[in-house]
Scaffold this motif. Structure first.
Motif, PDB file in Angstrom:
ATOM      1  N   GLY A 102       6.763 -29.220  23.689  1.00 43.00           N
ATOM      2  CA  GLY A 102       8.033 -29.930  23.636  1.00 43.00           C
ATOM      3  C   GLY A 102       8.700 -29.801  22.286  1.00 43.00           C
ATOM      4  O   GLY A 102       9.927 -29.629  22.194  1.00 43.00           O
ATOM      5  N   GLY A 103       7.897 -29.837  21.217  1.00 42.23           N
ATOM      6  CA  GLY A 103       8.420 -29.727  19.861  1.00 42.23           C
ATOM      7  C   GLY A 103       8.910 -28.345  19.519  1.00 42.23           C
ATOM      8  O   GLY A 103       9.577 -28.170  18.476  1.00 42.23           O
TER       9      GLY A 103
ATOM     10  N   ALA B 285      10.157 -26.235  22.354  1.00 40.35           N
ATOM     11  CA  ALA B 285      11.143 -25.925  23.399  1.00 40.35           C
ATOM     12  C   ALA B 285      12.489 -26.579  23.108  1.00 40.35           C
ATOM     13  O   ALA B 285      13.544 -25.928  23.200  1.00 40.35           O
ATOM     14  CB  ALA B 285      10.619 -26.375  24.764  1.00 40.35           C
ATOM     15  N   VAL B 286      12.490 -27.867  22.747  1.00 42.93           N
ATOM     16  CA  VAL B 286      13.756 -28.567  22.533  1.00 42.93           C
ATOM     17  C   VAL B 286      14.529 -27.981  21.345  1.00 42.93           C
ATOM     18  O   VAL B 286      15.742 -27.747  21.454  1.00 42.93           O
ATOM     19  CB  VAL B 286      13.515 -30.079  22.362  1.00 42.93           C
ATOM     20  CG1 VAL B 286      14.824 -30.794  22.004  1.00 42.93           C
ATOM     21  CG2 VAL B 286      12.936 -30.667  23.639  1.00 42.93           C
TER      22      VAL B 286
ATOM     23  N   THR C 154      11.551 -23.757  15.299  1.00 36.70           N
ATOM     24  CA  THR C 154      10.479 -24.263  16.155  1.00 36.70           C
ATOM     25  C   THR C 154       9.181 -24.538  15.419  1.00 36.70           C
ATOM     26  O   THR C 154       8.254 -25.108  16.000  1.00 36.70           O
ATOM     27  CB  THR C 154      10.185 -23.263  17.292  1.00 36.70           C
ATOM     28  OG1 THR C 154       9.744 -22.015  16.734  1.00 36.70           O
ATOM     29  CG2 THR C 154      11.429 -23.016  18.137  1.00 36.70           C
TER      30      THR C 154
ATOM     31  N   ASP D 292       1.031 -25.778  17.190  1.00 39.76           N
ATOM     32  CA  ASP D 292       2.346 -25.262  16.826  1.00 39.76           C
ATOM     33  C   ASP D 292       2.217 -23.883  16.184  1.00 39.76           C
ATOM     34  O   ASP D 292       2.983 -22.952  16.492  1.00 39.76           O
ATOM     35  CB  ASP D 292       3.019 -26.251  15.867  1.00 39.76           C
ATOM     36  CG  ASP D 292       4.464 -25.898  15.571  1.00 39.76           C
ATOM     37  OD1 ASP D 292       4.696 -24.944  14.825  1.00 39.76           O
ATOM     38  OD2 ASP D 292       5.357 -26.591  16.080  1.00 39.76           O
TER      39      ASP D 292
ATOM     40  N   GLY E 189      15.710 -31.789  17.205  1.00 43.83           N
ATOM     41  CA  GLY E 189      14.929 -31.184  18.286  1.00 43.83           C
ATOM     42  C   GLY E 189      13.449 -31.473  18.197  1.00 43.83           C
ATOM     43  O   GLY E 189      12.793 -31.760  19.211  1.00 43.83           O
ATOM     44  N   LYS E 190      12.898 -31.414  16.986  1.00 44.55           N
ATOM     45  CA  LYS E 190      11.465 -31.649  16.815  1.00 44.55           C
ATOM     46  C   LYS E 190      11.053 -33.062  17.246  1.00 44.55           C
ATOM     47  O   LYS E 190      10.149 -33.219  18.076  1.00 44.55           O
ATOM     48  CB  LYS E 190      11.054 -31.379  15.365  1.00 44.55           C
ATOM     49  CG  LYS E 190      10.707 -29.938  15.058  1.00 44.55           C
ATOM     50  CD  LYS E 190       9.408 -29.534  15.722  1.00 44.55           C
ATOM     51  CE  LYS E 190       8.966 -28.152  15.316  1.00 44.55           C
ATOM     52  NZ  LYS E 190       7.709 -27.759  15.968  1.00 44.55           N
TER      53      LYS E 190
ATOM     54  N   GLY F 278      11.567 -33.492  21.061  1.00 37.52           N
ATOM     55  CA  GLY F 278      10.622 -32.719  21.868  1.00 37.52           C
ATOM     56  C   GLY F 278       9.217 -33.274  21.821  1.00 37.52           C
ATOM     57  O   GLY F 278       8.537 -33.358  22.854  1.00 37.52           O
TER      58      GLY F 278
ATOM     59  N   LEU G 150       9.156 -36.680  23.629  1.00 36.15           N
ATOM     60  CA  LEU G 150       9.288 -36.435  25.064  1.00 36.15           C
ATOM     61  C   LEU G 150       7.999 -35.880  25.650  1.00 36.15           C
ATOM     62  O   LEU G 150       7.555 -36.314  26.723  1.00 36.15           O
ATOM     63  CB  LEU G 150      10.445 -35.469  25.328  1.00 36.15           C
ATOM     64  CG  LEU G 150      10.727 -35.109  26.799  1.00 36.15           C
ATOM     65  CD1 LEU G 150      11.103 -36.355  27.585  1.00 36.15           C
ATOM     66  CD2 LEU G 150      11.833 -34.054  26.885  1.00 36.15           C
ATOM     67  N   GLY G 151       7.365 -34.927  24.955  1.00 39.91           N
ATOM     68  CA  GLY G 151       6.101 -34.377  25.435  1.00 39.91           C
ATOM     69  C   GLY G 151       5.016 -35.431  25.522  1.00 39.91           C
ATOM     70  O   GLY G 151       4.246 -35.475  26.487  1.00 39.91           O
TER      71      GLY G 151
END
Length: 431
Positions: free
Chosen positions: A126-127, A129-130, A152, A185, A324-325, A328, A331-332
């Motif tokens: 998620g970290g 992809a977003v 990313t 990551d 985004g980080k 993501g 959310l994950g």
């Protein structure tokens, strides 16, 4: 019931849920990594600050001259600039340590059990992809989509340095989550580099590199650790990988992954831990700071900053890392919590996860590497991406540091004795 009594009950009963209590062995490993990465983060910051001052000083021309000085034998296609040697050569040491970390995590760490591995894996996905999605959305009309992977990556050294400074009272399980998240990551970033940012593949050289890596693994499995034998093999694997068209740092990862990650009957310590103990100080104290010295030298004059701010590349990088980080990763984690019907461990809140997500937005080492691979060293887009990475990393550090400091005070207050405990205690410690 007093606060101290409630805490005593919590300490003696099993902890369940996401970010549950970790084992004493894992706590010792975390402490060792934190000490080294904190020092590495400080040195990395020193290298970056020197680069920024030098590149924006009256002596900036000498900085550019040094960075683009070519050394190495042309006959072997190794006539590279010093900046190129830093990104392809020195970072191989960093990725070798990453490979060792991955091996230990897979064999004996948080990634060895599917149940415990699920959370950091999904959160890391998620970290990544977003931020990539945000970057693509910003660059769809007239931008440069080649840099989609730039925002990313997480710089674990800087992230750990922030965590160590402001998060002293945070649960060790949350620290373990950040470390494991960063390792996953790094693995995903390695796959991205190998698949999307490698040149035309020369199969013969690739096979030769893999053969040398296999020999390296065989020797370490037999506990042959002579530096006069293993170091030349490592250099040979790097050279063959460089010639193959696959980014040379991948050789470091593969070499780390083939080192045994479990102890044998003759020694309680595994080979991966032994090599990590030897090479982590070299990586954190020399290789990565020197890479920062050559990579962070970006012009920060008003005209350059205005040009970068107008570029969708820079806008996508900043949005990806700063927003985004954390989105993501949170959310994950939420997806894992809902799909497995497992709540957060007692005492932890979603604000803890969000703060860790902001800290993970500190993208430096691997983000700079991907940016140079995506846009080409010296291009306008690469310059703008570098400026954006620096600005975004500072913003993420400030926001994440503030969030962790707030949560740190919360967890410290939970551990502090309540007024009724203090009033009931005698000066002598008993009645």
């Amino acid at each position: 019931m007093s606060r101290r009594a409630r805490l005593a009950r919590l300490a003696t009963r099993p902890v369940s849920g996401l970010f549950a209590r970790i084992s004493p062995d894992d706590e010792r490993n975390i402490a060792d990594v934190l000490r080294t990465e904190k020092a590495g983060g400080v040195l990395l910051l020193v290298g970056a600050v020197i680069a920024l001052f030098w590149a924006n000083s009256p002596w900036s021309e000498s900085y550019e001259t040094l960075a683009h000085t070519v050394v190495g034998p042309a006959a072997l296609h190794l006539d590279l600039s010093l900046a190129h040697w830093a990104s392809d050569g020195l970072l191989t040491i960093f990725f070798f340590v990453v490979g060792l970390e991955l091996k230990r995590e897979i064999v004996a760490g948080e990634l060895r059990r599917p149940s415990s591995a699920l959370l950091p894996i999904v959160a890391a996905i998620g970290g990544m992809a977003v931020p990539a999605i945000l970057y693509v959305l910003v660059n769809l009309n007239g931008g440069d989509l080649r840099g989609w992977a730039t925002p990313t990556a997480t710089d674990i050294a800087f992230a750990i340095a922030v965590l160590a400074i402001v998060g002293r009272s945070l649960p060790n399980s949350l620290r373990a989550f950040l470390l494991t998240l960063a390792v996953v990551d790094d693995l995903l970033a390695i796959i991205v580099i190998a698949v999307f940012y490698s040149e035309a593949i020369h199969l013969g050289w690739l096979v030769a590199a893999l053969a040398v890596v296999a020999l390296f693994g065989l020797l370490t499995r037999r506990r042959i650790t002579s530096v006069w034998l293993l170091l030349p093999l490592g250099l040979l694997a790097w050279g063959f990988m460089h010639a193959s068209g696959v980014h040379a740092t991948i050789a470091g990862v593969l070499l780390g992954l083939v080192v045994p990650g479990a102890p044998d009957d003759s020694d309680e310590h595994c080979m991966a831990a032994h090599f990590e103990h030897l090479w982590r100080p070299v990586s954190a104290g020399f290789a990565v700071p020197l890479f920062a010295l050559f990579a962070a030298g970006v012009a920060l004059d008003p005209d350059s900053l205005v040009a970068a701010a107008k570029d969708p590349v820079a806008q996508g990088v900043v949005l990806g890392l700063v927003l985004g980080k954390p989105i993501g990763i949170t959310l994950g984690t939420w997806i894992v919590s809902k799909t497995t019907r497992t709540p957060l461990a007692s005492g932890l809140g979603w604000a803890d996860v969000l703060a860790v997500g902001f800290v993970a937005g500190i993208g430096f080492t691997v983000s700079l590497l991907i940016g140079s691979l995506a846009f080409g060293e010296g291009s306008a887009a690469e310059e703008h991406a570098r400026a954006a990475i620096l600005v975004a990393s500072v913003l993420a550090a400030v926001l994440g540091g503030a969030g962790l400091a707030y949560r740190d005070r919360h967890h410290a207050a939970l551990r502090a004795p309540s007024p009724e405990d203090s009033a009931g205690a005698s000066p002598a410690g008993g009645s």
